[in-house]
Design a protein around this motif. Structure first.
Motif, PDB file in Angstrom:
ATOM      1  N   ILE A 115      -6.540  48.339 -58.924  1.00 37.28           N
ATOM      2  CA  ILE A 115      -7.910  48.494 -59.448  1.00 37.28           C
ATOM      3  C   ILE A 115      -8.977  48.326 -58.373  1.00 37.28           C
ATOM      4  O   ILE A 115     -10.163  48.562 -58.641  1.00 37.28           O
ATOM      5  CB  ILE A 115      -8.180  47.508 -60.602  1.00 37.28           C
ATOM      6  CG1 ILE A 115      -8.100  46.057 -60.125  1.00 37.28           C
ATOM      7  CG2 ILE A 115      -7.226  47.754 -61.757  1.00 37.28           C
ATOM      8  CD1 ILE A 115      -8.528  45.032 -61.175  1.00 37.28           C
ATOM      9  N   SER A 116      -8.583  47.927 -57.143  1.00 38.24           N
ATOM     10  CA  SER A 116      -9.592  47.636 -56.118  1.00 38.24           C
ATOM     11  C   SER A 116     -10.571  48.774 -55.854  1.00 38.24           C
ATOM     12  O   SER A 116     -11.763  48.520 -55.640  1.00 38.24           O
ATOM     13  CB  SER A 116      -8.914  47.189 -54.813  1.00 38.24           C
ATOM     14  OG  SER A 116      -8.161  48.231 -54.232  1.00 38.24           O
ATOM     15  N   PRO A 117     -10.139  50.072 -55.858  1.00 38.07           N
ATOM     16  CA  PRO A 117     -11.109  51.105 -55.507  1.00 38.07           C
ATOM     17  C   PRO A 117     -11.795  51.767 -56.697  1.00 38.07           C
ATOM     18  O   PRO A 117     -12.660  52.619 -56.502  1.00 38.07           O
ATOM     19  CB  PRO A 117     -10.230  52.136 -54.789  1.00 38.07           C
ATOM     20  CG  PRO A 117      -8.915  52.059 -55.498  1.00 38.07           C
ATOM     21  CD  PRO A 117      -8.773  50.622 -55.935  1.00 38.07           C
ATOM     22  N   VAL A 118     -11.423  51.410 -57.933  1.00 37.06           N
ATOM     23  CA  VAL A 118     -11.822  52.222 -59.086  1.00 37.06           C
ATOM     24  C   VAL A 118     -13.330  52.298 -59.250  1.00 37.06           C
ATOM     25  O   VAL A 118     -13.925  53.385 -59.235  1.00 37.06           O
ATOM     26  CB  VAL A 118     -11.153  51.696 -60.377  1.00 37.06           C
ATOM     27  CG1 VAL A 118     -11.759  52.381 -61.610  1.00 37.06           C
ATOM     28  CG2 VAL A 118      -9.657  51.960 -60.334  1.00 37.06           C
ATOM     29  N   SER A 119     -14.000  51.146 -59.441  1.00 37.20           N
ATOM     30  CA  SER A 119     -15.443  51.193 -59.675  1.00 37.20           C
ATOM     31  C   SER A 119     -16.178  51.713 -58.445  1.00 37.20           C
ATOM     32  O   SER A 119     -17.205  52.395 -58.564  1.00 37.20           O
ATOM     33  CB  SER A 119     -15.960  49.794 -60.050  1.00 37.20           C
ATOM     34  OG  SER A 119     -15.688  48.866 -59.021  1.00 37.20           O
ATOM     35  N   THR A 120     -15.665  51.420 -57.252  1.00 37.84           N
ATOM     36  CA  THR A 120     -16.296  51.897 -56.018  1.00 37.84           C
ATOM     37  C   THR A 120     -16.289  53.421 -55.966  1.00 37.84           C
ATOM     38  O   THR A 120     -17.305  54.054 -55.662  1.00 37.84           O
ATOM     39  CB  THR A 120     -15.554  51.327 -54.793  1.00 37.84           C
ATOM     40  OG1 THR A 120     -15.622  49.902 -54.841  1.00 37.84           O
ATOM     41  CG2 THR A 120     -16.180  51.812 -53.503  1.00 37.84           C
TER      42      THR A 120
ATOM     43  N   THR B 183     -20.752  52.412 -65.471  1.00 36.52           N
ATOM     44  CA  THR B 183     -20.038  52.149 -64.213  1.00 36.52           C
ATOM     45  C   THR B 183     -20.140  50.716 -63.714  1.00 36.52           C
ATOM     46  O   THR B 183     -19.424  50.335 -62.804  1.00 36.52           O
ATOM     47  CB  THR B 183     -20.579  53.078 -63.114  1.00 36.52           C
ATOM     48  OG1 THR B 183     -21.978  52.807 -62.907  1.00 36.52           O
ATOM     49  CG2 THR B 183     -20.396  54.537 -63.483  1.00 36.52           C
ATOM     50  N   GLN B 184     -21.021  49.907 -64.307  1.00 33.20           N
ATOM     51  CA  GLN B 184     -21.280  48.579 -63.755  1.00 33.20           C
ATOM     52  C   GLN B 184     -20.037  47.687 -63.737  1.00 33.20           C
ATOM     53  O   GLN B 184     -19.771  46.979 -62.764  1.00 33.20           O
ATOM     54  CB  GLN B 184     -22.400  47.893 -64.551  1.00 33.20           C
ATOM     55  CG  GLN B 184     -22.862  46.574 -63.964  1.00 33.20           C
ATOM     56  CD  GLN B 184     -23.530  46.745 -62.602  1.00 33.20           C
ATOM     57  OE1 GLN B 184     -24.305  47.672 -62.406  1.00 33.20           O
ATOM     58  NE2 GLN B 184     -23.221  45.870 -61.658  1.00 33.20           N
ATOM     59  N   PHE B 185     -19.242  47.739 -64.818  1.00 34.11           N
ATOM     60  CA  PHE B 185     -18.062  46.883 -64.918  1.00 34.11           C
ATOM     61  C   PHE B 185     -16.790  47.696 -65.108  1.00 34.11           C
ATOM     62  O   PHE B 185     -15.789  47.166 -65.596  1.00 34.11           O
ATOM     63  CB  PHE B 185     -18.221  45.908 -66.097  1.00 34.11           C
ATOM     64  CG  PHE B 185     -19.248  44.840 -65.882  1.00 34.11           C
ATOM     65  CD1 PHE B 185     -18.958  43.697 -65.153  1.00 34.11           C
ATOM     66  CD2 PHE B 185     -20.526  44.986 -66.401  1.00 34.11           C
ATOM     67  CE1 PHE B 185     -19.916  42.718 -64.946  1.00 34.11           C
ATOM     68  CE2 PHE B 185     -21.491  44.003 -66.210  1.00 34.11           C
ATOM     69  CZ  PHE B 185     -21.178  42.867 -65.473  1.00 34.11           C
ATOM     70  N   VAL B 186     -16.808  48.958 -64.699  1.00 29.76           N
ATOM     71  CA  VAL B 186     -15.673  49.824 -65.021  1.00 29.76           C
ATOM     72  C   VAL B 186     -14.375  49.339 -64.377  1.00 29.76           C
ATOM     73  O   VAL B 186     -13.295  49.476 -64.962  1.00 29.76           O
ATOM     74  CB  VAL B 186     -15.974  51.291 -64.625  1.00 29.76           C
ATOM     75  CG1 VAL B 186     -16.100  51.468 -63.125  1.00 29.76           C
ATOM     76  CG2 VAL B 186     -14.902  52.220 -65.182  1.00 29.76           C
ATOM     77  N   GLY B 187     -14.443  48.760 -63.179  1.00 28.20           N
ATOM     78  CA  GLY B 187     -13.223  48.263 -62.535  1.00 28.20           C
ATOM     79  C   GLY B 187     -12.583  47.149 -63.340  1.00 28.20           C
ATOM     80  O   GLY B 187     -11.359  47.125 -63.543  1.00 28.20           O
ATOM     81  N   ALA B 188     -13.401  46.217 -63.822  1.00 28.46           N
ATOM     82  CA  ALA B 188     -12.882  45.092 -64.606  1.00 28.46           C
ATOM     83  C   ALA B 188     -12.398  45.554 -65.981  1.00 28.46           C
ATOM     84  O   ALA B 188     -11.378  45.077 -66.482  1.00 28.46           O
ATOM     85  CB  ALA B 188     -13.961  44.035 -64.753  1.00 28.46           C
TER      86      ALA B 188
END
Length: 548
Positions: free
Chosen positions: A165-170, A417-422
């Motif tokens: 998940i490290s690159p997802v929101s980025t 997109t603000q918390f999409v990685g989490a």
């Protein structure tokens, strides 16, 4: 703001090397440097799919030339024995540990990732994944199965979750104009990791093995060193967008798709919505069916086509000699490699297509086409058509991979997109659940069919219809996904407060960031990850052509 962050602002101290503030992009940065950074990590952790290459050597680590079997040994005795070889079935539990821990760790630490940034998450992922390989190597050297499980399985599984998940929101924020394509490029690396890692592991095993050692612990250490370098390069190459950044010349469409929100949902609220759980079920059902196919693909090809694979169409599987079964097993390995290739290609193709037809329509395609293909496979098998059989599996596996690559963009569309990685991290518990449901359903039905005396060439027919039924449920869940009500969205001032760290760098517009196209530096970075991937594809195609 934490006490440390407050003290840093007061003193004017420079952010730490791993801090989120340290990696905000500056003018002149090229956004096309981010996908290969993500690939550096995903191509390494993707070796989780290829771990089966170690099972047979490890099953004779004591006996060397043949397994030293101890009858009536319980699983608890097997965990600590130093005089008996491990069973392949016991080693196979590593897959369960991998994917359950991936989902759990992504869910637990997804919020931390959003606060700390992708560099710190990638760094910790490298420590866990490569540290797990080192600890696993010690477990192999001392012949302690519990230590192998704890190292590569548990610690490595945590590394998988954080790295995944490290690159997802980025990526979603760097490519608001191509969300699906961006996440597809990175997540295809996870599917491609085994294509590079498995042949690399075979080469290292052959190099390190001796008359008294199968060479696995040395291979673990060598791969840990190689992967650590690649993952560090990836982690330290990550850059995040300044607040309110957008690509040069791009503005959000005035009449946005109803399913693409311009607002943000907080992490604390996402799982309270029906939409989250409908998308959770969509992913779980799609993955359960796909994992079921992956687990049965090789034995299906061998048992259904049997002698046809080696020019002896009159022979069933049970009529083949040991040598003939070995020959068709090699062909089936090529089939498995071909499916891996379509798994990878599908991640990029379907995710990119979703940018044009929408995420919901993409999942409609997965389920409708999947239902037809799963239901048709028994017919293709009865016809004896290898081409149609292989083609059906190839498309199914492309949609399995495409489901993984498309879901981050689906979440960004619905929740912002603000918390999409989490949020994506929490959704990956669906993957962990599917990792249990898919194999259990498939294996149970197969054993029940064999026990009932069904011919091996027909034992999979009922299973395929069950998997098609799973996709029908997935189709219904996808239809129930609707845009969120306004009550779930954060207030504008809340969003601005969260983005305050980056607001001093950019308050809107491109500010010369994200430009550049394929310049020399970017081309070199893409070659750095592309050449190993191309090598893996070449090896896979060489093996796959043996099917025909």
């Amino acid at each position: 703001m934490t006490t440390i962050e407050g003290a840093r602002k007061i003193s004017g101290a420079r952010p730490g090397l791993l801090d989120r503030e340290r990696i905000i992009a500056q003018a002149g940065y090229n956004r096309w440097l981010v996908p290969p950074a993500a690939l550096c990590i995903h191509l390494c952790i993707g070796m989780a799919y290829g771990f089966s290459v170690f099972w047979l050597p490890l099953s004779r680590a004591v006996g060397i030339n043949a397994p030293k079997v101890c009858t009536d040994m319980s699983i608890f005795q097997e965990l600590v024995t130093t005089s008996c070889d491990w069973r392949v079935a016991s080693l196979g539990w590593m897959y369960t540990l991998f994917f359950v821990l991936l989902g759990v760790s992504a869910a637990i630490w997804g919020g931390w990732l959003e606060r700390s940034g992708p560099r710190k998450a990638g760094f910790v992922s490298a420590l866990c994944w490569c540290g797990g390989l080192v600890l696993g190597a010690i477990g192999i050297y001392t012949h302690q199965l519990w230590l192998l499980w704890l190292g590569s399985g548990v610690l490595g599984g945590i590394g998988l979750g954080l790295g995944y998940i490290s690159p997802v929101s980025t990526l979603v924020r760097w490519f608001p104009d191509r969300r699906g394509m961006a996440t597809g490029m990175a997540i295809m690396g996870f599917g491609g990791g085994a294509m590079i890692g498995a042949p690399l592991a075979n080469m290292l095993l052959n190099y390190f093995k001796t008359p008294t050692d199968v060479g696995v612990w040395q291979t673990f250490l060598a791969m840990a060193a190689i992967y650590f370098v690649f993952m560090m390069i990836g982690a330290f190459s990550y850059r995040i967008t300044p607040a309110n950044w957008r690509p040069d010349g791009w503005t959000p469409p005035e009449k946005a798709n109803a399913y693409i929100t311009a607002h943000q949902v907080h992490l604390r609220d996402a799982h309270k919505t029906r939409q989250f759980w409908m998308i959770w079920a969509v992913l779980c059902l799609n993955v359960s069916a796909g994992i079921g196919v992956i687990g049965m693909a090789s034995p299906m090809l061998q048992e259904i086509f049997a002698g046809k694979l080696i020019g002896l169409p009159e022979l069933s599987f049970n009529q083949l000699s040991v040598e003939q079964k070995t020959a068709i097993a090699a062909i089936a390995a090529g089939f498995t490699g071909l499916l891996s290739l379509f798994n990878i290609a599908g991640r990029f193709f379907w995710a990119s297509l979703s940018d044009h037809i929408g995420r919901k329509n993409t999942y409609y395609t997965f389920f409708v086409l999947g239902i037809l293909l799963y239901a048709a496979i028994p017919t293709f098998a009865a016809m004896g058509s290898k081409v149609l059989f292989v083609a059906a599996f190839a498309v199914i596996l492309s949609m399995y991979g495409g489901g993984f690559a498309t879901v981050p963009a689906y979440l960004a569309d619905i929740f912002g997109t603000q918390f999409v990685g989490a949020i994506h991290g929490r959704l990956l518990t669906a993957w962990a659940t599917a990792g249990i449901i898919g194999p259990v359903v498939v294996n149970y039905i197969r054993e029940a069919q064999i026990a009932a005396g069904v011919e091996r060439a027909q034992v999979y027919d009922f299973t395929m219809y069950i998997l098609a039924g799973m996709l029908v449920l997935g189709l219904i869940c996808n239809a129930l996904v609707r845009p969120l009500a306004d009550k779930w969205f954060m207030k504008p001032e809340e969003v601005l407060a969260l983005q305050a760290k980056g607001a001093t760098v950019a308050s809107g517009g491109s500010h010369g960031i994200g430009k550049g196209g394929l310049d020399a530096r970017t081309a070199a970075f893409w070659a750095f990850v592309g050449i190993p991937l191309a090598w893996g594809v070449w090896i896979t195609l060489q093996n796959a052509i043996k099917i025909f």
